[in-house]
Scaffold this motif. Structure first.
Motif, mmCIF file in Angstrom:
data_model
loop_
_atom_site.group_PDB
_atom_site.id
_atom_site.type_symbol
_atom_site.label_atom_id
_atom_site.label_comp_id
_atom_site.label_asym_id
_atom_site.label_seq_id
_atom_site.Cartn_x
_atom_site.Cartn_y
_atom_site.Cartn_z
ATOM 1 N N LEU A 1 0.846 -1.193 0.000
ATOM 2 C CA LEU A 1 0.000 0.000 0.000
ATOM 3 C C LEU A 1 0.886 1.250 0.000
ATOM 4 C CD1 LEU A 1 -2.598 -1.233 2.637
ATOM 5 C CD2 LEU A 1 -2.739 -1.368 0.141
ATOM 6 N N THR A 2 0.817 2.014 -1.078
ATOM 7 C CA THR A 2 1.624 3.218 -1.213
ATOM 8 C C THR A 2 0.714 4.421 -1.437
ATOM 9 O OG1 THR A 2 1.856 3.106 -3.634
ATOM 10 C CG2 THR A 2 3.398 1.801 -2.311
ATOM 11 N N ASP A 3 1.291 5.606 -1.385
ATOM 12 C CA ASP A 3 0.513 6.825 -1.621
ATOM 13 C C ASP A 3 -0.026 6.870 -3.044
ATOM 14 O OD1 ASP A 3 1.034 7.630 0.945
ATOM 15 O OD2 ASP A 3 2.751 8.886 0.402
ATOM 16 N N ALA A 4 0.699 6.247 -3.969
ATOM 17 C CA ALA A 4 0.263 6.250 -5.371
ATOM 18 C C ALA A 4 -0.777 5.171 -5.658
ATOM 19 C CB ALA A 4 1.460 6.067 -6.300
ATOM 20 N N GLY A 5 -0.994 4.277 -4.698
ATOM 21 C CA GLY A 5 -1.943 3.194 -4.906
ATOM 22 C C GLY A 5 -1.337 1.863 -4.533
ATOM 23 N N PRO A 6 -2.130 0.789 -4.581
ATOM 24 C CA PRO A 6 -1.600 -0.532 -4.222
ATOM 25 C C PRO A 6 -0.694 -1.109 -5.311
ATOM 26 C CG PRO A 6 -3.899 -0.711 -4.904
ATOM 27 C CD PRO A 6 -3.571 0.753 -4.894
ATOM 28 N N VAL A 7 0.501 -1.548 -4.906
ATOM 29 C CA VAL A 7 1.431 -2.210 -5.818
ATOM 30 C C VAL A 7 1.155 -3.711 -5.743
ATOM 31 C CG1 VAL A 7 3.856 -2.713 -6.295
ATOM 32 C CG2 VAL A 7 3.175 -0.425 -5.559
ATOM 33 N N ARG A 8 0.732 -4.298 -6.839
ATOM 34 C CA ARG A 8 0.345 -5.708 -6.861
ATOM 35 C C ARG A 8 1.578 -6.571 -7.098
ATOM 36 N NH1 ARG A 8 -4.406 -4.650 -11.100
ATOM 37 N NH2 ARG A 8 -4.470 -6.924 -11.310
ATOM 38 N N ALA A 9 2.285 -6.897 -6.015
ATOM 39 C CA ALA A 9 3.548 -7.626 -6.124
ATOM 40 C C ALA A 9 3.318 -9.094 -6.446
ATOM 41 C CB ALA A 9 4.344 -7.487 -4.825
ATOM 42 N N VAL A 10 2.316 -9.708 -5.820
ATOM 43 C CA VAL A 10 1.930 -11.095 -6.096
ATOM 44 C C VAL A 10 0.447 -11.069 -6.414
ATOM 45 C CG1 VAL A 10 1.760 -13.439 -5.184
ATOM 46 C CG2 VAL A 10 3.708 -12.008 -4.576
ATOM 47 N N ASP A 11 0.080 -11.590 -7.578
ATOM 48 C CA ASP A 11 -1.270 -11.357 -8.078
ATOM 49 C C ASP A 11 -1.902 -12.662 -8.582
ATOM 50 O OD1 ASP A 11 -3.497 -9.875 -8.689
ATOM 51 O OD2 ASP A 11 -2.738 -9.136 -10.596
ATOM 52 N N GLY A 12 -2.431 -13.443 -7.638
ATOM 53 C CA GLY A 12 -3.153 -14.648 -8.031
ATOM 54 C C GLY A 12 -2.266 -15.861 -8.265
ATOM 55 N N VAL A 13 -1.284 -16.083 -7.414
ATOM 56 C CA VAL A 13 -0.344 -17.198 -7.580
ATOM 57 C C VAL A 13 -0.922 -18.455 -6.935
ATOM 58 C CG1 VAL A 13 1.903 -18.092 -6.836
ATOM 59 C CG2 VAL A 13 1.722 -15.808 -7.829
ATOM 60 N N SER A 14 -0.855 -19.587 -7.661
ATOM 61 C CA SER A 14 -1.329 -20.876 -7.151
ATOM 62 C C SER A 14 -0.311 -21.967 -7.471
ATOM 63 C CB SER A 14 -2.677 -21.247 -7.778
ATOM 64 O OG SER A 14 -3.646 -20.256 -7.534
ATOM 65 N N PHE A 15 -0.033 -22.831 -6.499
ATOM 66 C CA PHE A 15 0.803 -24.023 -6.727
ATOM 67 C C PHE A 15 0.684 -24.922 -5.502
ATOM 68 C CE2 PHE A 15 3.643 -20.715 -5.042
ATOM 69 C CZ PHE A 15 4.153 -21.341 -3.920
ATOM 70 N N THR A 16 1.134 -26.159 -5.657
ATOM 71 C CA THR A 16 1.197 -27.093 -4.534
ATOM 72 C C THR A 16 2.581 -27.729 -4.501
ATOM 73 O OG1 THR A 16 0.380 -28.944 -5.851
ATOM 74 C CG2 THR A 16 -1.268 -27.640 -4.655
ATOM 75 N N VAL A 17 3.013 -28.117 -3.297
ATOM 76 C CA VAL A 17 4.269 -28.843 -3.112
ATOM 77 C C VAL A 17 3.968 -30.026 -2.208
ATOM 78 C CG1 VAL A 17 6.698 -28.701 -2.494
ATOM 79 C CG2 VAL A 17 5.505 -26.635 -3.210
ATOM 80 N N ASP A 18 4.211 -31.236 -2.701
ATOM 81 C CA ASP A 18 3.978 -32.438 -1.911
ATOM 82 C C ASP A 18 5.216 -32.796 -1.095
ATOM 83 O OD1 ASP A 18 1.322 -32.959 -2.779
ATOM 84 O OD2 ASP A 18 2.111 -33.701 -4.687
ATOM 85 N N ALA A 19 5.027 -33.686 -0.131
ATOM 86 C CA ALA A 19 6.148 -34.145 0.686
ATOM 87 C C ALA A 19 7.208 -34.802 -0.201
ATOM 88 C CB ALA A 19 5.653 -35.144 1.730
ATOM 89 N N GLY A 20 8.467 -34.413 0.008
ATOM 90 C CA GLY A 20 9.562 -34.975 -0.774
ATOM 91 C C GLY A 20 9.703 -34.390 -2.156
ATOM 92 N N GLU A 21 8.874 -33.405 -2.518
ATOM 93 C CA GLU A 21 8.934 -32.812 -3.860
ATOM 94 C C GLU A 21 9.803 -31.559 -3.843
ATOM 95 O OE1 GLU A 21 5.890 -31.565 -7.495
ATOM 96 O OE2 GLU A 21 5.220 -31.388 -5.418
ATOM 97 N N THR A 22 10.380 -31.232 -4.987
ATOM 98 C CA THR A 22 11.140 -29.993 -5.142
ATOM 99 C C THR A 22 10.495 -29.171 -6.247
ATOM 100 O OG1 THR A 22 12.632 -31.194 -6.618
ATOM 101 C CG2 THR A 22 13.356 -30.883 -4.352
ATOM 102 N N LEU A 23 10.054 -27.961 -5.907
ATOM 103 C CA LEU A 23 9.440 -27.043 -6.870
ATOM 104 C C LEU A 23 10.330 -25.821 -7.003
ATOM 105 C CD1 LEU A 23 6.995 -26.060 -8.624
ATOM 106 C CD2 LEU A 23 6.111 -25.000 -6.537
ATOM 107 N N GLY A 24 10.657 -25.450 -8.232
ATOM 108 C CA GLY A 24 11.440 -24.251 -8.470
ATOM 109 C C GLY A 24 10.549 -23.093 -8.882
ATOM 110 N N ILE A 25 10.875 -21.904 -8.418
ATOM 111 C CA ILE A 25 10.207 -20.680 -8.868
ATOM 112 C C ILE A 25 11.275 -19.813 -9.505
ATOM 113 C CG2 ILE A 25 8.953 -18.619 -8.183
ATOM 114 C CD1 ILE A 25 7.624 -20.132 -6.007
ATOM 115 N N VAL A 26 11.078 -19.455 -10.767
ATOM 116 C CA VAL A 26 12.097 -18.730 -11.517
ATOM 117 C C VAL A 26 11.483 -17.484 -12.143
ATOM 118 C CG1 VAL A 26 11.726 -19.962 -13.700
ATOM 119 C CG2 VAL A 26 13.980 -19.026 -13.196
ATOM 120 N N GLY A 27 12.297 -16.454 -12.282
ATOM 121 C CA GLY A 27 11.847 -15.205 -12.896
ATOM 122 C C GLY A 27 12.861 -14.117 -12.612
ATOM 123 N N GLU A 28 12.756 -12.997 -13.331
ATOM 124 C CA GLU A 28 13.719 -11.915 -13.135
ATOM 125 C C GLU A 28 13.341 -11.093 -11.908
ATOM 126 O OE1 GLU A 28 13.667 -9.086 -16.452
ATOM 127 O OE2 GLU A 28 11.643 -9.724 -16.919
#
Length: 672
Positions: free
Chosen positions: A16-43
């Motif tokens: 929440l900023t004076d210029a308005g809300p900055v949508r840093a994470v916008d509708g992210v969905s995923f699951t991680v099971d026991a013993g699983e490895t999930l990578g998240i990649v991006g700039e």
């Protein structure tokens, strides 16, 4: 059936900023099971770290989670009270942060920092916690854990500190470990050891791992699945091998093709795919696809409608109208980008180094204590032809940066010869060196630290021009500064901005522009891309290739990323403890290394599905030079003969190695 270890659905986090809300994470969905490895990649700015901090509920105002759900082993994380969260963090859920020095308390010994979560969560008694802390350090590959456990964080190297952070993460056998960029800016050997640890601990403890990185090679060597994030949302989710071989979102395609691959043949054209422009403003996201303004494959619908994350193949999700319609993206992005390779001159070398030595005396610990000396560079011989790019590689502490500062005479050598264009400069006075500053320039690793924060970039670029009399203040210097900015791909209208107003990649371009201001013949680049996103790396590498072609520049290029060195350099010199272990043309060196250390370095580069040679330990102390071959204490093929120091000898035309058994390591199938 047991619920997933972690289940995230429609997570939305705003600032929440004076210029308005900055949508840093916008509708992210995923699951991680026991013993699983999930990578998240991006700039940078894609929302990876904010997602991790949201999961741990570590964000404070003005950040706020405004939507979605997060469930850990079936428990609602958003409904937990502060005391419940404290009981969970560091126990069943643990996080390893990107910078271990910010995650470790500098005034508390390692032992206390390791035992604190074990005792605090009631998992172990103090005496048991001490034994477990020592055992964890040993399993993380830290030598003499009984002694090292009593040290402070600043007494450890970067790789050792990261291992301490991993030991803290695994102290209470968590069900979920979140690792946020755990290998950024580490040496290739230390990076490989950390990744091996993650794989081993995942298999041994059955811990679910969420690995965040901007390096697809790192993700590919550890994670079975990957989620690619852009502008706060997941744009592709699929098995990692499928994304690396056949990405279905243009952003994932660009990330895959922006990275040089050590396991692929080099073509004539060395240019990489890069994504021009910048991610959208999180305050005013576009109505259509958020990647459309930068996408080479967009269609008219992409500008109007925001695509959903939909299935494009069995088990594969992508947020792209083009691939959802059945179109496949090109298999490779490097073809046809133009830019033939510059040919080095066959004349006399521009730079010749012989027997170069640099020692740094340390202050005495007491009046009667012997004086200690850091042996940073210990007799280096190099030749650098005009128009050539010579790569310098090796682990931290091997003398790469000291060599760069000696060549540019920022440091005066202890002994040896440095001849630049026929002139001996090793013993030259400051007055004699000053005219040569125009002809040799340096690009430093951290552009922000090397730029004056109180000067605009226009003033920064104008200063050397005026100081060396190449331009007069006024219209002439303004024209030269505008031309420099245009040369490195920056808007000339930005001359009045300060360094903090630019991104990391833009600041590195400014550093390159400053180096080019005096029209040098030699540019020494010390780790210029080590901490940059892969897309920014591709832009900087393409820029360096273009400038070399246009201006005939000669580069001394220092890096720990061997794939980048292979891609950019004509020849490579491998350093270890301040000595050259091997020197050869780049393609020959990577095809069949002669020195075991070179083979181990190449083996450590993360390539999915490829086995590697484990290099135990870290380089010996530079305070006491080892006898015999400096690498023999860690060498997989060391023999009694190695107690005699091997000379740096030519074993084939242009191929030099300091080894009694050259080529044997690679011949045994252990190296390349």
């Amino acid at each position: 059936m047991k619920p997933p270890t972690l289940e995230v659905e429609g997570l939305r986090t705003v600032f929440l900023t004076d210029a308005g809300p900055v949508r840093a994470v916008d509708g992210v969905s995923f699951t991680v099971d026991a013993g699983e490895t999930l990578g998240i990649v991006g700039e940078s700015g894609s929302g990876k770290s904010v997602t991790a901090l949201s999961l741990m509920r570590l964000l404070e105002e003005p950040a706020r989670i405004v939507g979605g759900s997060m469930r850990f082993q079936g428990r609602d994380l958003l409904a937990m009270r502060p005391d419940e969260l404290r009981a969970l963090r560091g126990d069943r859920m643990a996080m390893v942060f990107q910078d271990p020095m910010t995650g470790l308390n500098p005034v508390i010994r390692i032992l206390r920092q390791l035992t604190e979560p074990m005792v605090g969560h009631g998992r172990f008694a103090p005496s048991e916690a001490r034994r477990r802390a020592i055992g964890l350090l040993g399993r993380m590959g830290i030598a003499s854990p009984e002694r090292n456990v009593s040290r402070f964080p600043h007494e450890f190297s970067g790789g050792m500190r990261q291992r301490v952070m991993l030991a803290m993460g695994f102290a209470n056998d968590p069900a979920l470990l979140i690792a946020d960029e755990p290998t950024t800016a580490l040496d290739v050997t230390i990076q490989a050891q950390i990744l091996d640890l993650l794989r081993q601990l995942n298999a041994e403890f059955g811990t679910a791992i969420l690995l965040i990185s901007h390096d697809l090679g790192v993700i590919g060597s550890v994670c079975r699945r990957v989620a690619v994030m852009y502008a706060g949302e997941v744009v592709e989710e699929a098995p990692t091998a499928a994304v690396l071989e056949d990405p279905r979102h243009p952003y994932a395609w660009a990330l895959v093709n922006a990275v040089p691959r050590i396991d692929q043949p080099l073509g004539e054209d060395r240019r990489l795919v890069s994504i021009e422009g910048a991610p959208p403003d999180a305050l005013a996201l576009p109505p259509g696809c958020r990647f459309a303004p930068r996408c080479p494959f967009k269609v008219e619908r992409c500008e109007r409608e925001h695509p959903p994350l939909a299935e494009v193949a069995p088990g594969r999700l992508a947020r792209c109208w083009v691939t959802q319609a059945g179109q496949l993206l090109p298999r490779t992005g490097g073809a046809g980008l133009g830019g033939a390779r510059a040919v080095p001159s066959a004349g006399a070398p521009l730079l010749t180094v012989r027997g170069l030595v640099k020692h740094f005396p340390l202050p005495r610990e007491s009046l009667f204590a012997p004086r200690r000396v850091v042996h940073a560079v210990n007799g280096i011989d190099l030749d650098l032809a005009r128009g050539e790019t010579l790569g310098i590689v090796g682990e931290s502490g091997c003398g790469k940066s000291t060599l760069a500062r000696l060549v540019t005479r920022i440091h005066a050598p202890t002994a040896g010869s440095i001849v630049f264009d026929g002139q001996e400069i090793a013993t030259a006075s400051a007055a004699a060196i000053r005219p040569l500053r125009r002809r040799m320039q340096m690009v430093f690793q951290d552009p922000y630290a090397s730029l004056n924060p109180r000067m605009t970039i226009g003033e920064t670029l104008a200063e050397p021009l005026v100081a060396h009399g190449l331009a007069q203040r006024g219209a002439e210097v303004r024209d030269r500064v505008s031309g420099l900015l245009a040369t490195v791909g920056l808007n000339p209208a930005w001359v009045s901005r300060f360094p903090h107003e630019f991104s990391g990649g833009q600041r590195q371009r400014i550093s390159i522009a400053r180096a080019l201001a005096l029209e040098p013949e030699l540019v020494v680049a010390d780790e210029p891309i080590s901490a940059l996103d892969v897309n920014i790396q591709a832009q900087i590498l393409n820029l360096m290739l273009d400038l070399q072609q246009r201006l005939g520049l000669t580069y001394l290029f220092i890096a720990h990323d061997l794939a980048v060195v292979r891609h950019l350099c004509d020849r490579v010199a491998v350093l270890y403890l301040g000595q050259v272990m091997e020197s050869a043309p780049a393609e020959a060196l990577f095809a069949r290394p002669l020195h075991p250390y070179t083979g181990v370095l190449i083996s450590a580069v993360p390539v999915p599905g490829r086995a590697r040679v484990v290099l135990e330990g870290e380089p010996p102390s530079t305070l006491i030079r080892p006898t015999g071959c400096p690498f023999r204490g860690r060498c997989p093929i060391a023999r009694p003969l190695c107690e005699t120091p091997p000379p740096l000898a030519e074993h084939a035309p242009g191929r030099w190695a300091a080894c009694h058994f050259p080529g044997e390591f690679a011949h045994a199938g252990l190296g390349a």
